[in-house]
Design an enzyme around this catalytic site. Sequence first.
Site, short mmCIF file in Angstrom:
data_model
loop_
_atom_site.label_atom_id
_atom_site.label_comp_id
_atom_site.label_asym_id
_atom_site.label_seq_id
_atom_site.Cartn_x
_atom_site.Cartn_y
_atom_site.Cartn_z
N GLN A 184 0.80 -1.11 0.00
CA GLN A 184 0.11 0.23 -0.06
C GLN A 184 0.95 1.33 0.00
O GLN A 184 1.26 1.81 1.07
CB GLN A 184 -0.82 -0.09 1.22
CG GLN A 184 -1.95 1.03 1.10
CD GLN A 184 -3.09 0.94 2.15
OE1 GLN A 184 -3.08 0.21 3.05
NE2 GLN A 184 -4.12 1.69 2.09
N PHE A 185 1.08 1.60 -1.39
CA PHE A 185 1.97 2.82 -1.34
C PHE A 185 1.50 4.22 -0.70
O PHE A 185 1.88 5.09 -0.23
CB PHE A 185 2.38 3.23 -2.74
CG PHE A 185 1.11 3.85 -3.57
CD1 PHE A 185 1.17 5.26 -3.87
CD2 PHE A 185 0.26 3.02 -4.17
CE1 PHE A 185 0.10 5.82 -4.50
CE2 PHE A 185 -0.63 3.58 -5.00
CZ PHE A 185 -1.00 5.10 -4.98
N THR A 186 0.09 4.05 -0.40
CA THR A 186 -0.54 5.21 0.24
C THR A 186 -0.26 5.61 1.58
O THR A 186 -0.53 6.63 2.13
CB THR A 186 -2.14 5.35 0.03
OG1 THR A 186 -2.54 4.19 0.61
CG2 THR A 186 -2.44 5.23 -1.23
#
Length: 149
Positions: free
Chosen positions: A78-80
């Site tokens: 999850q790059f967020t």
Amino acid sequence: MRAVVQRVRRAAVTVGDERVGRIDGGLCVLVGVGRGDDDADADALAEKVVGLRIFEDEAGKMNRSVLDEGLEILAVSQFTLFGDVRKGKRPSFVEAMEPVRANELFERFCATCRALGAPVETGRFRAEMQVELVNDGPVTILLDSKRLF
């Protein structure tokens, strides 16, 4: 690297109509890889996650790990987790690592968890995923590999 670790009764990841990962109990770990992260970050984060004593013992104290309980890990990239909203209201993701190297480090995190003895299911890197979970407790821990030691 950053992680949101949730103790779960069950968790699953679906891409479209396909279930790509599922556990019946353990930890759901959302993993973000940031610019500047390396193999040492992936290994340190994996060791911390696998060793987290957030499951209750016979006395009701958080004293047991996912390994102690014989449970599993569902890891979801999850790059967020590197979204920066200090300026304005729309997140900037400039601190997230580029996808090719981020995937390598995410896979290393998973491989290290497995090498330490934890069964690991995953989502699908760079896919639009639906993550379902039943949080147990709820217990949620935030980790950052740059702040582990």
